[in-house]
Design an enzyme around this catalytic site. Structure first.
Site, PDB file in Angstrom:
ATOM      1  N   ASP A 128     -21.735  12.404 -44.055  1.00 31.54           N
ATOM      2  CA  ASP A 128     -20.495  11.341 -43.842  1.00 31.54           C
ATOM      3  C   ASP A 128     -20.558  10.702 -42.452  1.00 31.54           C
ATOM      4  O   ASP A 128     -21.499  10.784 -41.693  1.00 31.54           O
ATOM      5  CB  ASP A 128     -19.164  12.111 -44.214  1.00 31.54           C
ATOM      6  CG  ASP A 128     -18.274  11.577 -44.821  1.00 31.54           C
ATOM      7  OD1 ASP A 128     -17.931  10.253 -44.827  1.00 31.54           O
ATOM      8  OD2 ASP A 128     -17.308  12.209 -45.576  1.00 31.54           O
ATOM      9  N   ASP A 138     -14.371   4.864 -49.526  1.00 31.28           N
ATOM     10  CA  ASP A 138     -14.121   5.994 -50.682  1.00 31.28           C
ATOM     11  C   ASP A 138     -13.304   5.243 -51.938  1.00 31.28           C
ATOM     12  O   ASP A 138     -12.557   4.610 -51.688  1.00 31.28           O
ATOM     13  CB  ASP A 138     -13.226   7.097 -50.201  1.00 31.28           C
ATOM     14  CG  ASP A 138     -13.995   7.808 -48.990  1.00 31.28           C
ATOM     15  OD1 ASP A 138     -15.026   7.686 -48.897  1.00 31.28           O
ATOM     16  OD2 ASP A 138     -13.478   8.858 -48.531  1.00 31.28           O
TER      17      ASP A 138
END
Length: 362
Positions: A95, A151
């Site tokens: 991430d 996202d």
């Protein structure tokens, strides 16, 4: 995954996302798995996953912390990469939280690439970098996939945002290095059945990594049927390895296409009309010229959702597409030619820009 038939359909990675570790590292700097979440130890989880014939994935972050505020891997790449390798990890989602702009993104992701390579264990490196730094221009030498966008959200608009931010990027993808518009929302309540069907068809055509972001224990029959549609998945896994892309748009109706091994084309006819329209069905047409075929070529059209041939057509194919739905077909000329494989869903051959990364991903 095994009992439902997902593994048989090709879903062979089980990945643990953020939240698996303790809040602090050990005195030796080692990251520690949560004892509350994994009372038998996380090695037990890895061994169990592997015993089912699945590959095992874990999560970390290219910043000082993960998105949930747990220890990130920046500055500890060597230590963490070896930890993952020792556990038998096959996949790492990496991430992009808690990283300042001054810490150049290429350097951060390259550092973990190098650390993973030095372990000697093959670990698929999934860059969850949200499209920051235009990774499609350099990430082919760093990871196996890169996020093209922020996202995804469990909604129609959230899915469309990720789709739109991936349009035009197919030319940068190649076998072993793929655009990732984020996980699938098929099986979640935010999308209707027709929306889930179009979402899955489009992700397959884009050659996106197919990760299910729903509770596998609660998948409906229709969601499971969408996720295990053999002929749709075959497009995603086609050995030619060329990602599809948008080739035509008129208002809210769109055509996506990509070449397949042997010279066929995978095509998605997509209807994005507002759900409040009085006329939910739109006729959407793809022409042979758009697909790089002679207009007079005879071609078989096969409905990939239904798993049956529709008929033989020349010049074009038209289908009525319901609102927020998609019709996915495979078009195969009766007289195929090797040169048909050379067609690409972008205007001209692309020359890759020089990579900003200094070394290659092995």
């Amino acid at each position: 995954m095994v009992k439902s038939g997902l593994i048989k359909a090709g879903y062979d990675y089980l990945v643990i996302d953020d939240g698996w570790s303790e809040l602090d590292r050990g005195k030796d700097g080692q990251i520690i798995a949560s004892k509350a979440r994994f009372p038998s130890g996380i090695q037990h989880v890895a061994d169990y996953v592997h015993s089912k014939g699945l590959k095992y994935g874990m999560y970390s972050d290219a910043g000082s912390k993960t998105c949930l505020g747990l220890p990130g891997s920046r500055g500890n790449e060597e230590l963490d990469a070896q930890y993952f390798a020792d556990l038998g990890v096959d996949f790492l989602k990496y991430d992009n939280c808690y990283a300042p702009a001054s810490d150049w993104i290429v350097d951060r992701y390259s550092a973990m690439r190098d650390a993973l390579n030095r372990t000697g264990r093959p670990i698929l490196f999934s860059m969850c970098n949200w499209g920051a730094g235009d990774p499609w221009k350099w990430a082919q030498k760093v990871g196996n996939s890169w996020r093209t966008t922020q996202d995804i959200e469990n909604s129609w608009d959230g899915m469309l945002r990720c789709l739109d931010n991936t349009i035009g990027l197919s030319r940068y993808a190649e076998p072993g290095a793929w655009n990732d518009p984020d996980m699938l929302e098929v099986g979640n309540s935010g999308l209707l059945e027709n929306e889930q069907r179009s979402h899955f068809a489009l992700w397959c055509l884009l050659k996106s990594p197919l990760f299910i972001g729903a509770d596998l224990r609660k998948l409906s029959k229709s969601a499971l049927e969408i996720l295990t549609a053999t002929e749709v998945i075959a497009v995603n896994q086609d050995p030619l390895g060329v990602a599809g892309d948008l080739i035509w748009k008129e208002g809210p109706t769109e055509v996506y296409a990509g070449p397949l091994k042997g010279g066929s084309r995978a095509v998605v006819l997509f209807n994005r009309h507002s759900i409040t329209t009085q006329y939910p069905i739109s006729n959407v047409t793809v022409t042979w010229e758009q697909l790089g075929y002679p207009s007079d070529a005879q071609a078989t059209v096969r409905d990939l959702h239904a798993g049956k041939d529709v008929g033989v057509f020349a010049e074009a194919f038209t289908a009525g597409v319901d609102i927020h739905d998609a019709v996915m077909v495979k078009i195969t000329p009766l007289k195929s030619q090797q040169k048909y494989e050379e067609w690409r869903p972008w205007p001209e051959r692309h020359t890759m820009q020089p990579s900003l990364a200094s070394t290659s991903f092995a």
